[in-house]
Design a protein around this motif. Sequence first.
Motif, PDB file in Angstrom:
ATOM      1  N   LEU A 105      17.352 -57.431  -9.674  1.00  0.00           N
ATOM      2  CA  LEU A 105      17.769 -57.786 -11.025  1.00  0.00           C
ATOM      3  C   LEU A 105      17.224 -59.148 -11.437  1.00  0.00           C
ATOM      4  CD1 LEU A 105      21.494 -56.592 -10.870  1.00  0.00           C
ATOM      5  CD2 LEU A 105      19.572 -55.431 -11.952  1.00  0.00           C
ATOM      6  N   ASN A 108      13.573 -59.292 -12.808  1.00  0.00           N
ATOM      7  CA  ASN A 108      13.265 -58.530 -14.021  1.00  0.00           C
ATOM      8  C   ASN A 108      12.251 -59.298 -14.878  1.00  0.00           C
ATOM      9  OD1 ASN A 108      13.498 -57.614 -16.864  1.00  0.00           O
ATOM     10  ND2 ASN A 108      15.069 -56.268 -16.037  1.00  0.00           N
ATOM     11  N   ARG A 109      11.054 -58.767 -15.022  1.00  0.00           N
ATOM     12  CA  ARG A 109       9.967 -59.456 -15.718  1.00  0.00           C
ATOM     13  C   ARG A 109      10.291 -59.720 -17.192  1.00  0.00           C
ATOM     14  NH1 ARG A 109       8.675 -59.836 -11.169  1.00  0.00           N
ATOM     15  NH2 ARG A 109       6.761 -59.170 -10.132  1.00  0.00           N
ATOM     16  N   LYS A 110      10.927 -58.745 -17.837  1.00  0.00           N
ATOM     17  CA  LYS A 110      11.185 -58.873 -19.272  1.00  0.00           C
ATOM     18  C   LYS A 110      12.093 -60.062 -19.558  1.00  0.00           C
ATOM     19  CE  LYS A 110      10.742 -53.874 -19.850  1.00  0.00           C
ATOM     20  NZ  LYS A 110      11.468 -52.611 -20.139  1.00  0.00           N
ATOM     21  N   HIS A 111      13.148 -60.197 -18.775  1.00  0.00           N
ATOM     22  CA  HIS A 111      14.072 -61.305 -18.989  1.00  0.00           C
ATOM     23  C   HIS A 111      13.411 -62.647 -18.686  1.00  0.00           C
ATOM     24  CE1 HIS A 111      17.628 -58.311 -18.295  1.00  0.00           C
ATOM     25  NE2 HIS A 111      16.971 -58.095 -19.414  1.00  0.00           N
ATOM     26  N   SER A 166      18.524 -55.052 -23.908  1.00  0.00           N
ATOM     27  CA  SER A 166      18.087 -54.830 -22.531  1.00  0.00           C
ATOM     28  C   SER A 166      19.206 -55.102 -21.534  1.00  0.00           C
ATOM     29  CB  SER A 166      16.882 -55.724 -22.219  1.00  0.00           C
ATOM     30  OG  SER A 166      16.485 -55.590 -20.871  1.00  0.00           O
ATOM     31  N   GLU A 170      20.767 -52.811 -18.724  1.00  0.00           N
ATOM     32  CA  GLU A 170      20.539 -53.229 -17.345  1.00  0.00           C
ATOM     33  C   GLU A 170      21.830 -53.218 -16.529  1.00  0.00           C
ATOM     34  OE1 GLU A 170      17.373 -54.530 -14.788  1.00  0.00           O
ATOM     35  OE2 GLU A 170      17.305 -54.114 -16.928  1.00  0.00           O
ATOM     36  N   LYS A 179      16.166 -47.136 -11.693  1.00  0.00           N
ATOM     37  CA  LYS A 179      15.050 -48.069 -11.478  1.00  0.00           C
ATOM     38  C   LYS A 179      14.709 -48.157 -10.001  1.00  0.00           C
ATOM     39  CE  LYS A 179      13.712 -52.901 -12.125  1.00  0.00           C
ATOM     40  NZ  LYS A 179      14.146 -54.239 -12.612  1.00  0.00           N
TER      41      LYS A 179
END
Length: 423
Positions: A105, A108-111, A166, A170, A179
């Motif tokens: 968690l 997480n690249r997006k965050h 997101s 998540e 995931k």
Amino acid sequence: MKDKLLFFFRKLYRLTDKIAFYPTLLGLLGFVFTYVMIYLEEKGISKYLLEIFPALVINNTETARSLLTTFIGGLISIMVFSFSMVMILLNQASSNFSPRLLPGLISNRKHQLILGLYIAGILYCTFILVYIEPNGDKYQLPGFAVLFAILFMVNCLAAFIYFIHSISQEIQINNIMDKIFNVSKKRMLYLIDNEKYNEGDFPETKTWKAYKSKKAGYLQNVSAENIAEIAKEHDVKIDVVVIKGLFVSEENTLFKYEKELETDVIDRIVEHFDFSKSEFVDDNYVLAFKQITEVAVKAMSPGINDPGTALNAIDYLSQLFALRIQKKDKSLNYIDEVAYVSIATINFKALIFQVMAELRTYCKHDVVIVEKLLKMLLHLKSIVKKENEKYRDILDEEIANLIFDAEEAITNKRDIDYIKSIA
């Protein structure tokens, strides 16, 4: 030189798993972009645009300062709120599901990219605010740079809206398990497609020389291809005896080698073993079995009492085991059809025992869960191919153990008879 470059790139790749990597990188890019804009302002871009497209330029000093000051305060508030939400997510995942989920968690690249965008925006607005001349005329005001600050803020607001969406997705356990499953599935399919193993291609290693590990930690990755190239270069065979993903203590045997090697050659081989204090499913598919099993066990604890999540977890485990059945228990690395490196892998018997032992211990009292586990084992038994016939005996043993434990824990005779009728 090649080994040093490979070592550097592997370490650089490991940095991408750190929560601060992408925010730092984007922050630096924001800093560089600030000075690019200042350079353009020095060249008179605002003066030029004010004459050609005046609507694109902020030409009032107080308005520019007010905007930038508001943007800085707003972005800091948004960043603090976003960071708080991430901490809430991690705390809930650790308490309700499993602490093993945290590394996945956090990475997480997006965050991380959203956090980096906030930092870049704050740095940009701050330095542009400092650049504004206190008593300059409208041509000395960086009006075009202030316009980009507005665009930065709009993008940050859009990123914040996406972040809220997101994070709400998540935090759902089904999405977390999905995931984990997809990452593990991708890894296993890659190994299945690329694995080679022929009985007799690698000699017995009992009398070989052993190298003791000088480090302690989880064996996160082994660059088997690079080790094979070194082995070919020195006409030697290497047996990696530690299973990837397991914890290695100092003085544990890391690998064995066929004949005496120079110290510098051994050092080159050791450089291709990566140790870490944390584990990632991307590198070790076995971790997916552990994580999903722990989610099921935690869901069946009295404090959580969520058998629905446990049933979903067993469905994912069933799919993962169906893939694992297709993989061989041993792995060799070949160059020109010659096996130079043997890689130890966790065998099917040990893997399914570890999973079933936990589930039997904590779920044997629940008839519905026992039924689900029994159906999973029977399904796996039905899809075993002839070349892996020994897996049938392993599954039969697990079925017998499950029924035995269920008989000890379940007192209702009708439930026991139902479970036996399935088997």
